[in-house]
Design a protein around this motif. Sequence first.
Motif, PDB file in Angstrom:
ATOM      1  N   GLN A  27       0.834  -1.205   0.000  1.00 46.17           N
ATOM      2  CA  GLN A  27       0.000   0.000   0.000  1.00 46.17           C
ATOM      3  C   GLN A  27       0.869   1.255   0.000  1.00 46.17           C
ATOM      4  O   GLN A  27       0.594   2.210  -0.729  1.00 46.17           O
ATOM      5  N   ARG A  28       1.935   1.252   0.785  1.00 50.21           N
ATOM      6  CA  ARG A  28       2.868   2.379   0.821  1.00 50.21           C
ATOM      7  C   ARG A  28       3.504   2.592  -0.553  1.00 50.21           C
ATOM      8  O   ARG A  28       3.614   3.716  -1.040  1.00 50.21           O
ATOM      9  N   ASP A  29       3.905   1.506  -1.196  1.00 49.79           N
ATOM     10  CA  ASP A  29       4.515   1.609  -2.522  1.00 49.79           C
ATOM     11  C   ASP A  29       3.525   2.146  -3.550  1.00 49.79           C
ATOM     12  O   ASP A  29       3.895   2.945  -4.417  1.00 49.79           O
ATOM     13  N   ARG A  30       2.266   1.700  -3.457  1.00 50.19           N
ATOM     14  CA  ARG A  30       1.238   2.219  -4.363  1.00 50.19           C
ATOM     15  C   ARG A  30       1.029   3.710  -4.137  1.00 50.19           C
ATOM     16  O   ARG A  30       0.904   4.478  -5.100  1.00 50.19           O
ATOM     17  N   PHE A  31       1.010   4.151  -2.891  1.00 58.50           N
ATOM     18  CA  PHE A  31       0.843   5.573  -2.588  1.00 58.50           C
ATOM     19  C   PHE A  31       2.042   6.386  -3.099  1.00 58.50           C
ATOM     20  O   PHE A  31       1.884   7.480  -3.632  1.00 58.50           O
ATOM     21  N   ARG A  32       3.246   5.852  -2.936  1.00 55.88           N
ATOM     22  CA  ARG A  32       4.433   6.554  -3.443  1.00 55.88           C
ATOM     23  C   ARG A  32       4.376   6.687  -4.959  1.00 55.88           C
ATOM     24  O   ARG A  32       4.696   7.731  -5.517  1.00 55.88           O
ATOM     25  N   GLN A  33       3.984   5.592  -5.618  1.00 56.10           N
ATOM     26  CA  GLN A  33       3.890   5.626  -7.076  1.00 56.10           C
ATOM     27  C   GLN A  33       2.824   6.612  -7.528  1.00 56.10           C
ATOM     28  O   GLN A  33       3.045   7.396  -8.442  1.00 56.10           O
ATOM     29  N   ARG A  34       1.693   6.609  -6.874  1.00 49.59           N
ATOM     30  CA  ARG A  34       0.609   7.540  -7.226  1.00 49.59           C
ATOM     31  C   ARG A  34       1.037   8.979  -6.959  1.00 49.59           C
ATOM     32  O   ARG A  34       0.736   9.883  -7.743  1.00 49.59           O
TER      33      ARG A  34
END
Length: 183
Positions: A27-34
């Motif tokens: 989830q953290r990685d998805r937020f960083r990518q977004r």
Amino acid sequence: KDSSVQTKPIPFTPSADTSILPIVTSQRDRFRQRNAELEEELRKQFQTISELRAEIRGLQSDNLKLYEKVRYMQSYRENSHSTLDPLPASSVSAPSASELSKYSARYEEAMNPFEAFRGREAARAYSNLNPFERGVFVLTRVILGNRRARNAFIVYAIALHVLVMFTLYECAVSSSAPVRTQP
């Protein structure tokens, strides 16, 4: 029995911890990518906005120049009584009064009568100068118009003053010393 199962807390086990960690990490990685995507999109939007603002400024100045040309052609038509009309009556699309009124205020602001008068008076005064005065005027404008030229002129003036002061000092010292005569 059913109520005793619901009131009992779930014990913390290391296997539960390891199963939540990948979820939170993904989830953290998805937020960083977004977030990176949104920042890139924002940068592109700012670039587009700055390009559009520059284009708007250019178009406004072009429109003002075109309005000036329209005014010139209208005055030429009014003043010209010849058979060769630069603006024939059957033009393709004559600008309407509402279209021209939009730029009329800007044009009038640009046409400052005091600036035009000042320019004419400066040209008249310059033409009345003799050649020596014109040379001095041009030299002065060159020196005052450039920072390096001003600094060089100041250093030159200071050097001349130092030279004159030194020469005067030497003359004063040599005149106060007794003059020797040769036998």
